[in-house]
Design an enzyme around this catalytic site. Structure first.
Site, PDB file in Angstrom:
ATOM      1  N   SER A 241       0.863  -1.178   0.000  1.00 51.90           N
ATOM      2  CA  SER A 241       0.000   0.000   0.000  1.00 51.90           C
ATOM      3  C   SER A 241       0.904   1.234   0.000  1.00 51.90           C
ATOM      4  O   SER A 241       2.109   1.127   0.188  1.00 51.90           O
ATOM      5  CB  SER A 241      -0.860   0.004   1.261  1.00 51.90           C
ATOM      6  OG  SER A 241      -0.005   0.146   2.384  1.00 51.90           O
ATOM      7  N   LYS A 242       0.289   2.381  -0.177  1.00 52.73           N
ATOM      8  CA  LYS A 242       1.062   3.632  -0.196  1.00 52.73           C
ATOM      9  C   LYS A 242       1.907   3.764   1.069  1.00 52.73           C
ATOM     10  O   LYS A 242       3.080   4.098   1.017  1.00 52.73           O
ATOM     11  CB  LYS A 242       0.107   4.824  -0.274  1.00 52.73           C
ATOM     12  CG  LYS A 242      -0.391   5.059  -1.690  1.00 52.73           C
ATOM     13  CD  LYS A 242      -0.247   6.520  -2.069  1.00 52.73           C
ATOM     14  CE  LYS A 242      -0.180   6.676  -3.569  1.00 52.73           C
ATOM     15  NZ  LYS A 242      -1.410   6.835  -4.244  1.00 52.73           N
ATOM     16  N   ARG A 243       1.272   3.454   2.196  1.00 54.39           N
ATOM     17  CA  ARG A 243       1.957   3.582   3.480  1.00 54.39           C
ATOM     18  C   ARG A 243       3.200   2.687   3.536  1.00 54.39           C
ATOM     19  O   ARG A 243       4.194   2.987   4.170  1.00 54.39           O
ATOM     20  CB  ARG A 243       0.957   3.175   4.569  1.00 54.39           C
ATOM     21  CG  ARG A 243       1.435   3.234   5.983  1.00 54.39           C
ATOM     22  CD  ARG A 243       0.241   3.003   6.909  1.00 54.39           C
ATOM     23  NE  ARG A 243      -0.423   1.716   6.630  1.00 54.39           N
ATOM     24  CZ  ARG A 243      -0.073   0.575   7.191  1.00 54.39           C
ATOM     25  NH1 ARG A 243       0.917   0.538   8.043  1.00 54.39           N
ATOM     26  NH2 ARG A 243      -0.716  -0.543   6.894  1.00 54.39           N
ATOM     27  N   HIS A 244       3.120   1.568   2.825  1.00 50.05           N
ATOM     28  CA  HIS A 244       4.230   0.618   2.825  1.00 50.05           C
ATOM     29  C   HIS A 244       5.295   0.935   1.795  1.00 50.05           C
ATOM     30  O   HIS A 244       6.277   0.222   1.691  1.00 50.05           O
ATOM     31  CB  HIS A 244       3.704  -0.782   2.498  1.00 50.05           C
ATOM     32  CG  HIS A 244       2.917  -1.382   3.602  1.00 50.05           C
ATOM     33  ND1 HIS A 244       1.868  -2.228   3.376  1.00 50.05           N
ATOM     34  CD2 HIS A 244       3.040  -1.253   4.926  1.00 50.05           C
ATOM     35  CE1 HIS A 244       1.372  -2.602   4.537  1.00 50.05           C
ATOM     36  NE2 HIS A 244       2.059  -2.021   5.487  1.00 50.05           N
ATOM     37  N   GLY A 245       5.046   1.918   0.978  1.00 48.01           N
ATOM     38  CA  GLY A 245       6.074   2.247   0.003  1.00 48.01           C
ATOM     39  C   GLY A 245       5.655   2.111  -1.450  1.00 48.01           C
ATOM     40  O   GLY A 245       6.484   2.189  -2.343  1.00 48.01           O
TER      41      GLY A 245
END
Ligand code: GLU
Length: 472
Positions: A241-245
């Site tokens: 996800s975005k949060r994960h990169g």
């Protein structure tokens, strides 16, 4: 063996995302390791989503990562005529046919398949029908004749032998009624015409590979070697996800990662050479092999990326880092830093060897360099403020007195004077150095504080000290 040709075939949908960057890196490294070529094909057939700006972003992303390609980028959209020609050749050869089924008829076929407990699919109605039965005024699509029985085998360099049952494939569309190719068809024609020998891409394309092989076989074309690499997952194993990169490479640049660090980290994400974690791009090219690609999903880990980035920051030449700091500050709109860095180039350059071991990203490096050009009175961060007690400020006053009496402004001279003062007061040197650092840099972390004083000079040092003494 003839020359190895790989390709990177991104869809221009906004940016070069980190997964695409890794696919490009592997395709590039493989070509380089074999003295071959990597081609770039922009899969811009989706006219609504493909913009010129997105193409530029892709190309800039690749350039930033240091990945180059051979020849001009190929526009898939620009080859639509050729895709249509091949589809019609397939009809002539009896491997494909015009299908006139209306949307309502297709819905009905799907319903019937569903009712019979089968996957919804086209039932081959026009497969063997005489074209004279074609309804008037209907523009047909072209469908390929998929083999009704047997296996379609993808011999994949990563996934091994993957068998698809032909009966699960229907006669899929290769040319739409408006004469535009489907993605499945365009990819095959392009890879063939571009002489691609090795396709390296994400394993989300593995089932497409089976359909694409149907087209290769129908044309009598050799199927390229394939390597479908597992997608990148988050640290928790979930889809990235975005949060994960799951970001574009420019986001990594803006977060202060060096391209060589991102390259090294991405290489390790899904490929391995023993236990080697840090390696140069030359080493990667030398060592790269399809056998080294991992079968398990890779997990994106920011901490690892940061550590690798820290390594490259420590190793980098100050002049190079200075350029990156300036460019990064400009890109993220930090004008004060741009001005400060440009106005104090020599000081920043001489401070960098002291700052490099303390930073994991270029942004941290910029923060660490701010003491050089911070304007007075310095803004003091919370941790540093806590050190500037009234006791500490009175010690600062004594330090200022001592420093004013120095004949020479050098690290040994300042060090000697401060040690003597500490001894006279029965304090540890650190008790003096801490408030001194807080007053002179506004931080609790900096290079050696006496080095800092020499870097910013006598006048500026005394003025910053005086600011804090007067503030008491
Ligand atoms: N354009 C496809 C994508 O961006 C890749 C197609 C391929 O590599 O065959 O996912």
């Amino acid at each position: 063996m003839s020359q190895i040709v790989t390709r990177f075939a991104p869809s221009p949908t906004g940016y070069l995302h980190i997964g695409g960057a890794r696919t490009a890196l592997f395709s590039w490294a493989y070509a380089k390791s074999k003295g071959g070529k990597m081609l770039l094909r922009i899969e811009d057939t989706d006219r609504e989503r493909s913009t010129e700006a997105a193409v530029v972003a892709l190309i800039n992303g690749l350039k930033w990562l240091g990945l180059d390609w051979d020849g001009e980028p190929v526009s898939q959209f620009g080859r639509a005529g050729r895709h249509a020609e091949v589809a019609r050749d397939l009809v002539k050869a009896g491997h494909a046919y015009y299908c006139y089924s209306s949307p309502a008829e297709l819905d009905q076929m799907r319903e019937e398949a569903r009712a019979a407990g089968k996957p919804p699919r086209y039932n081959g109605y026009w497969r063997d029908r005489d074209p004279s039965e074609a309804p008037a005024g209907v523009s047909p699509v072209i469908r390929i004749k998929a083999p009704p029985t047997g296996d379609i085998v993808v011999n994949d360099h990563v996934q091994g032998k993957v068998v698809f049952k032909s009966e699960n494939l229907d006669d899929f569309i290769i040319l739409r009624s408006d004469g535009t190719p489907t993605y499945m068809h365009a990819v095959v024609v392009d890879d063939h015409d571009m002489g691609v020998t090795h396709i390296i891409r994400g394993d989300d394309h593995l089932t497409n590979a089976a359909r694409q092989i149907v087209i290769y076989n129908a044309m009598g074309w050799a199927v390229p070697e394939m390597a479908h690499i597992p997608l990148i997952h988050g640290p928790d194993g979930a889809k990235l996800s975005k949060r994960h990169g799951a970001l574009g490479v420019e986001a990594y640049r803006q977060m202060g990662y060096l391209p060589e660090a991102v390259r090294n980290y991405l290489a390790r994400l899904g490929w391995s050479h023993g236990d080697d974690e840090i390696f140069s791009t030359d080493q990667m090219v030398e060592w790269f092999s399809l056998e080294g690609l991992n079968k398990g999903a890779a997990r994106f880990d920011f901490v690892k990326l940061e550590n690798i980035n820290g390594h490259y920051i420590r190793e980098a030449a100050p002049a190079y880092l200075y350029g990156v700091m300036l460019a990064t500050a400009a890109e993220i709109g930090r004008q004060d830093d741009v001005d400060g860095l440009s106005g104090n180039k020599d000081t920043v350059l001489s401070a960098l060897p002291e700052l490099q071991p303390r930073a994991k990203t270029v942004l941290e490096l910029i923060d660490l360099a701010q003491f050089i050009y911070a304007s007075r009175p310095l803004s003091i961060d919370a941790a540093a403020s806590a050190l500037l007690t009234s006791d500490a400020r009175s010690v600062l006053h004594e330090m200022a007195e001592t420093l004013r009496g120095l004949n020479e402004w050098s690290v040994p001279a300042i060090d000697g004077a401060m040690r003597a003062l500490a001894e006279a007061k029965g304090l540890k040197l650190g008790k003096l150095a801490q408030p001194l650092r807080a007053a002179l840099t506004g931080r609790t972390v900096s290079p050696g504080i006496f080095e800092v004083m020499v870097l910013i000079g006598r006048e500026e040092s005394m003025a910053r000290l005086q600011d804090q003494i007067s503030a008491a």
